[in-house]
Design an enzyme around this catalytic site. Structure first.
Site, mmCIF file in Angstrom:
data_model
loop_
_atom_site.group_PDB
_atom_site.id
_atom_site.type_symbol
_atom_site.label_atom_id
_atom_site.label_comp_id
_atom_site.label_asym_id
_atom_site.label_seq_id
_atom_site.Cartn_x
_atom_site.Cartn_y
_atom_site.Cartn_z
ATOM 1 N N TYR A 39 26.905 0.979 -43.611
ATOM 2 C CA TYR A 39 27.891 1.240 -44.698
ATOM 3 C C TYR A 39 27.719 0.420 -45.924
ATOM 4 O O TYR A 39 28.349 0.731 -46.845
ATOM 5 C CB TYR A 39 29.160 0.627 -43.838
ATOM 6 C CG TYR A 39 29.559 1.306 -42.582
ATOM 7 C CD1 TYR A 39 29.321 2.659 -42.399
ATOM 8 C CD2 TYR A 39 30.052 0.485 -41.572
ATOM 9 C CE1 TYR A 39 29.606 3.312 -41.020
ATOM 10 C CE2 TYR A 39 30.373 0.970 -40.389
ATOM 11 C CZ TYR A 39 30.002 2.190 -39.908
ATOM 12 O OH TYR A 39 30.231 2.786 -38.756
ATOM 13 N N HIS A 99 37.180 -0.463 -30.176
ATOM 14 C CA HIS A 99 36.926 -1.766 -29.738
ATOM 15 C C HIS A 99 36.088 -2.868 -30.400
ATOM 16 O O HIS A 99 35.813 -3.969 -29.976
ATOM 17 C CB HIS A 99 36.559 -1.832 -28.293
ATOM 18 C CG HIS A 99 35.092 -0.812 -28.090
ATOM 19 N ND1 HIS A 99 35.040 0.021 -27.161
ATOM 20 C CD2 HIS A 99 34.180 -0.925 -28.711
ATOM 21 C CE1 HIS A 99 33.910 1.018 -27.494
ATOM 22 N NE2 HIS A 99 33.242 0.206 -28.230
#
Length: 488
Positions: free
Chosen positions: A258, A171
């Site tokens: 990341y 989502h």
């Protein structure tokens, strides 16, 4: 309509309830069957009682069964939804705790980074067991909807090695679009049209239109910097927007894992995160949140059960993809969403075998991806770094190859920015030994790992991280909720 949906990991009570009520917002689905399965009889009993209460309150003919026998639940199922957390919070705690000893500070640690890679090692053997059962006892052509992280690794294993029709669902795209619509002053997220593409948790809004008007980089930067809340909570995402030219779907905290430039120095972490909520970068934030949520649910269960007596309000159907995909497949009402599938040319500058997250349309013919998308070069480069780690991690999990696992962890961007090869080798040994009960494919490697640990001279430290908070008690949570209610 009459068909069967099996939910694996249904003991994820809150999420299972959301999926259940979403699906029952489709008028044609009132008479279907839900088969719940989980390793925890306790959690199964709680969620079944809640769903039974919903059925009773809404006078529905829906059937719900619950069993710890997975094959029984999967038998004849047309759709299988997975929301499992293999190893539970016990293993997850090690995903955060052990890397901290080696200087690796994670906010979530469930997609890549050291924690996410080990999470994948625990999940993939179980995912392959699911796929075997689906092939053998589910309905012919059954579709597997995976919600469990690490999304790309799990979906990669299910498609490539499980040989099951699989789509991964998340989502993050919806939440990012809601933010953008809000800062641009839209009355509804539906006013925003966008193309968002990349890999799970590293997807990028490469095209934006508000009521048909193109939105450029400078306008979006100004809108975020002027927002009284997001300008403080999303500092890292705004900085990436300035440098890359596009906004990332992923939360400030997740994105910091990341893109290692923001999280490799403890004294720098505070510059880029916000402590108003765990998702903005708190050390081990999601572990704390998950622990508090579990404790709260266990304590306040009677209230959750009572709330289940309310009528289902179709206007409150969530934007989770599952119910909309099922509706499109079964009724031919077309649905547009963002799905995790094997690339196969959808994104031109990412590898063919990678699991990408990109726009697609669903109707009775299936999920049809919009092909020919090219990412900006910087976005593709960051995705590639993660894809290479994901590929090695999947192959290591399939083969039980601890040497390849260590190489995968070494190549993780944040790990590589913080730790030396010697530290990575010892850290992986320590994590495999600590989580051995959930890593059957590494059973042969555990004795040697223990031997190496007994002789290792690599120094570690007991470190809580740059921005750690303690798990709050039930009393503290009650006081906070009461204060928020009073303020509101």
């Amino acid at each position: 309509m009459s068909f069967k949906i099996a939910i694996i990991g249904a003991g994820s009570v809150g999420f299972t309830k959301k999926l259940f009520t979403d699906i029952l917002c489709v008028p044609e689905f009132k008479g279907i069957e839900f088969a719940l399965t989980d390793v925890s009889e306790h959690n199964l009993a709680m969620i079944k009682a809640i769903l039974d209460r919903i059925i009773e309150a809404n006078k529905l003919p829906t059937k719900v069964t619950a069993t710890t026998n997975r094959r029984e639940a999967l038998e004849g199922a047309r759709y299988i939804i997975s929301c499992v957390r293999v190893g539970g919070l016990e293993a997850y705690a090690d995903d955060i705790r052990i890397p901290l000893k080696y200087g690796i500070d994670q906010c979530v640690g469930d997609t890549i980074c050291a924690g996410g890679i080990l999470y994948g090692q625990r999940n993939i053997p179980v995912i392959l067991d699911f796929c075997k059962d689906i092939r053998e006892v589910a309905a012919t052509g059954a579709k597997f909807l995976n919600y469990a992280n690490p999304m790309a690794m799990n979906t990669w294993a299910a498609i490539e090695y499980g040989k099951v029709d699989t789509v991964g669902l998340c989502h993050g795209v919806q939440h990012g679009a809601e933010q953008i619509a809000q800062v641009l002053g839209a009355k509804s997220p539906k006013e925003l049209d966008y193309v968002c593409s990349g890999i799970n948790h590293q997807t990028w809004f490469i095209e934006l239109k508000l009521n048909g008007r193109p939105i450029g980089k400078d306008e979006l930067i100004s809108a975020f910097e002027a927002h009284p809340v997001y300008s403080k909570q999303e500092k890292l995402r705004i900085d990436v927007l300035k440098r890359f030219g596009v906004y990332s779907t992923e939360s400030n905290g997740h994105l910091s894992e990341y893109l290692p430039w923001y999280r490799k120095r403890p004294d720098e972490i505070a510059r880029w995160i916000d402590m108003s909520d765990w998702i903005h970068g708190e050390t081990g934030g999601y572990l704390r949140y998950s622990t508090e949520t579990r404790n709260w649910f266990e304590t306040e269960y009677p209230q959750f059960l009572e709330a289940a007596s309310k009528p289902i309000d179709s206007a409150k159907r969530s934007n989770e993809h599952a119910s909309h995909i099922l509706e499109a497949l079964e009724t031919n009402r077309v649905y547009r969403g963002h799905f995790n599938v094997k690339n196969n040319g959808v994104i031109t500058n990412l590898p063919q075998d990678a699991i990408i997250e990109s726009p697609g349309f669903v109707d009775r013919f299936g999920i049809n991806m919009a092909a020919g998308i090219t990412l900006p070069e910087a976005c593709a480069a960051t995705c590639m770094a993660s894809i290479n780690v994901q590929r090695m991690s999947v192959h290591a999990a399939i083969a039980g190859d601890i040497d390849l696992l260590k190489l995968a962890v070494l190549h993780d961007p944040l790990v590589g920015a913080v730790s030396t090869p010697e530290e990575v080798w010892q850290m992986v040994d320590e994590m495999v030994v600590a989580q051995a009960q959930w890593l059957p494919q590494y059973a042969h490697a555990v004795p040697a790992a223990k031997e190496r640990l007994s002789k290792s001279k690599v120094k570690t430290r007991e470190w809580a991280g740059a921005a750690r908070r303690s798990v709050r008690s039930i009393e503290e949570l009650r006081a906070e909720k009461a204060a928020l209610k009073q303020a509101g």
